[in-house]
Design an enzyme around this catalytic site. Structure first.
Site, PDB file in Angstrom:
ATOM      1  N   PHE A 268       0.713  -1.229   0.118  1.00 15.38           N
ATOM      2  CA  PHE A 268       0.077  -0.164   0.034  1.00 15.38           C
ATOM      3  C   PHE A 268       0.980   1.266  -0.145  1.00 15.38           C
ATOM      4  CE2 PHE A 268      -3.844   1.473   2.379  1.00 15.38           C
ATOM      5  CZ  PHE A 268      -4.161   2.696   1.380  1.00 15.38           C
ATOM      6  N   CYS A 321       8.055 -16.076   7.852  1.00 19.80           N
ATOM      7  CA  CYS A 321       7.906 -14.506   8.061  1.00 19.80           C
ATOM      8  C   CYS A 321       7.660 -14.370   9.557  1.00 19.80           C
ATOM      9  CB  CYS A 321       6.649 -14.325   7.312  1.00 19.80           C
ATOM     10  SG  CYS A 321       6.541 -12.361   7.262  1.00 19.80           S
ATOM     11  N   ARG A 420      12.923  -5.742  -1.480  1.00 19.66           N
ATOM     12  CA  ARG A 420      11.573  -6.353  -0.831  1.00 19.66           C
ATOM     13  C   ARG A 420      11.301  -5.507   0.369  1.00 19.66           C
ATOM     14  NH1 ARG A 420       8.678 -10.382   1.506  1.00 19.66           N
ATOM     15  NH2 ARG A 420       6.889 -11.187   0.025  1.00 19.66           N
TER      16      ARG A 420
END
Ligand code: RVP
Length: 502
Positions: A268, A321, A420
């Site tokens: 976003f 993660c 990233r």
């Protein structure tokens, strides 16, 4: 004051499907898992659809050319990892596009000076007993010989013996020239005439191009759902980042990438909007680019308006993660997915544009995939799932008699994928958001994927659905309490193998 979501955020494991009426037509063989990969207008066909709703994650430990070929053969799409040089990534894409069934790139390569001890280690890791000896040890270096298990006897030879002392040298090999042998049936004729197990194919400079194995000859019938383009080449995706797209994108398109995806832990952001705009303005609207990841309707809207061709959902749910623990951002994957899919449907009603949703990360059991599809995902992105298979790029290791494969996050130090995660300026990984781990080895992709799909089709039938859109419409989902989760496993019995009796 801060905004508070009313609902707690839930994971897949907290939901179950309640069966609906199934007619006598509802049998797994009648179920279609076809699904759109990129956006389309109402009444039109998407430019790319998949035959199964699976993509493999944009990760070093998951998606290389070998994985991409195996998954395309089953009907899905791999996104080749972007955390490598532009040239390396484009070369992987090109290898998928140039792949001819049965013509494989060598992936167990050694140098003439490689020792028997090192060869045995490599064999242990890859299980490939045929190794190409090239001048520089690369898959396309000058071919000097071949080593197979018939060339050495471990009990009689020192582990320091070098390959050049026992390999079958090039002048004793039956080989073919790339310009002369171009079809699998020509290669097979040579294999049969010469009783070979493997036929090396070299170019005019004696550099290795392909190996054709006797066992690898397969007909298209074995891959009924294979995903191919109009030139009968496998469809492949590629990961990109919000930094070097001006150079990376043209190289990937030139190599033949069918679809791109911005790989970012949090999507976003203005970086994604700029990237999408640049690509569509400079390379055309026909270049398809997915974006993400987001976890709510607002994030979806932003990327939809920025021009994303599909949108990925999921922050912090991936098995490797630790973003939620390190940064405190994220949302339970099921809740995030439901919220985003609701917004996708609203957007479709308003604009007539359908943007496929990809549920990315956090799938533990096969039934979690089914739940994600019922909740509205058009397809899934899976890391851990695919990392366990023969086709993943990582080493297979044996610990206490059990085989494992390596699997590490793109946010781990090992991956060094700062593009990233870095939000601008630092140009390095300031802290880790992923771990380096092992997963139980699970064998070939094909067998595992077919079992998983059989379960999905079966559950869809229990819910009276023969297609994914029908499944989404008809699915009835219920949250489950902690105690009813216990009720769902075997309980209050002692499993036979635990008691140690025959
Ligand atoms: P999983 O399938 O649960 O292993 O999750 C894979 C997903 O996890 C990837 O597609 C990506 O979105 C995310 N990922 C990859 N690396 C990392 C990390 O290091 N934190 N997270």
């Amino acid at each position: 004051m801060a905004f508070y979501f009313k609902e707690p955020s839930h994971t897949f494991g907290e939901y179950l499907l309640v069966p609906g009426y199934s007619s006598d037509k509802c049998i797994p063989n009648n179920v279609s898992l076809k699904t759109p990969l990129v956006k389309f207008k109402k009444g039109e066909e998407p430019k790319i659809s998949m035959n199964i709703p699976m993509t493999s994650a944009i990760m070093q430990a998951v998606s290389n050319d070998k994985m991409a070929i195996a998954l395309a053969q089953e009907g899905g799409v791999s996104f080749i990892y972007g955390s490598q040089t532009i040239e390396e990534e484009a070369a992987m894409v090109a290898r998928v596009k140039n792949y001819k069934s049965g013509f494989v790139s060598s992936d167990s390569n050694i140098k003439p000076t490689t020792t028997l001890g090192e060869i045995l280690d490599l064999l242990q890791r890859t299980s490939h007993s045929t190794m190409a000896v090239t001048e520089d040890g690369t898959p396309d270096g000058k071919l000097l010989g071949i080593v197979t298990s018939r060339d050495y006897r471990v009990s009689r030879m020192s582990l320091d013996t070098q390959a050049q002392e026992f390999m079958t040298p090039f002048d004793k090999l039956v080989y073919a020239k790339a310009e002369e042998v171009t079809t699998i049936s020509q290669a097979n004729d040579l294999i049969w005439e010469n009783k070979l197990n493997m036929l090396p194919i070299v170019d005019k400079n004696q550099h290795l191009r392909y190996m054709v194995f006797r066992k690898d000859y397969t007909s298209d019938k074995e891959h009924e759902l294979q995903l191919i383009d109009k030139n009968k080449r496998y469809i492949v995706g590629a990961g990109i980042n919000t930094r070097d797209y001006a150079e990376r994108v043209p190289a990937l398109l030139k190599a033949g990438a069918d679809v791109l995806c911005i790989d970012s832990s949090e999507g976003f952001s203005e970086w994604q909007r700029i990237t999408l705009k640049y690509i569509h303005e400079n390379f055309g609207e026909d270049v398809k680019v997915g974006a993400g990841n987001v976890v709510d309707g607002e994030g979806f809207r932003f990327l939809a308006e920025a021009g994303a061709d599909f949108i990925k959902v999921g922050i912090g749910g991936g098995s490797i993660c630790i973003t939620r623990e390190t940064k405190g951002i994220g949302r339970g994957q099921a809740t995030a997915l439901i919220d985003v899919c609701r917004e996708r449907d609203k957007y479709y009603e308003e604009t007539g544009i359908y943007i496929p949703i990809c549920s990315d990360g956090g799938i533990v059991h096969d039934y979690h995939m089914t739940l994600a599809l019922a909740m509205g995902a058009d397809f899934l992105m899976l890391g851990r799932y695919f990392s366990r298979f023969d086709e993943s790029p990582t080493d297979k290791v044996k610990v206490n008699g059990t085989y494992y494969k390596e699997y590490w996050g793109e946010g781990s130090n090992r991956a060094r994928n700062w593009m990233r995660y870095d939000l601008g300026g630092a140009r390095k990984l300031s802290f880790e958001e992923g771990v380096d781990s092992y997963v139980p080895y699970a064998g070939p992709l094909k067998d595992n994927v077919q079992t998983t799909l059989a379960k999905i089709r079966s559950t869809m039938c229990n819910c009276g659905s023969l297609s994914l859109p029908e499944f989404r419409d008809k699915a009835k989902l219920t949250l489950v309490s902690a105690t009813s989760i216990v009720e769902g496993g075997s309980h209050d019995v002692i499993l036979r193998d635990r008691l140690g009796r025959e």
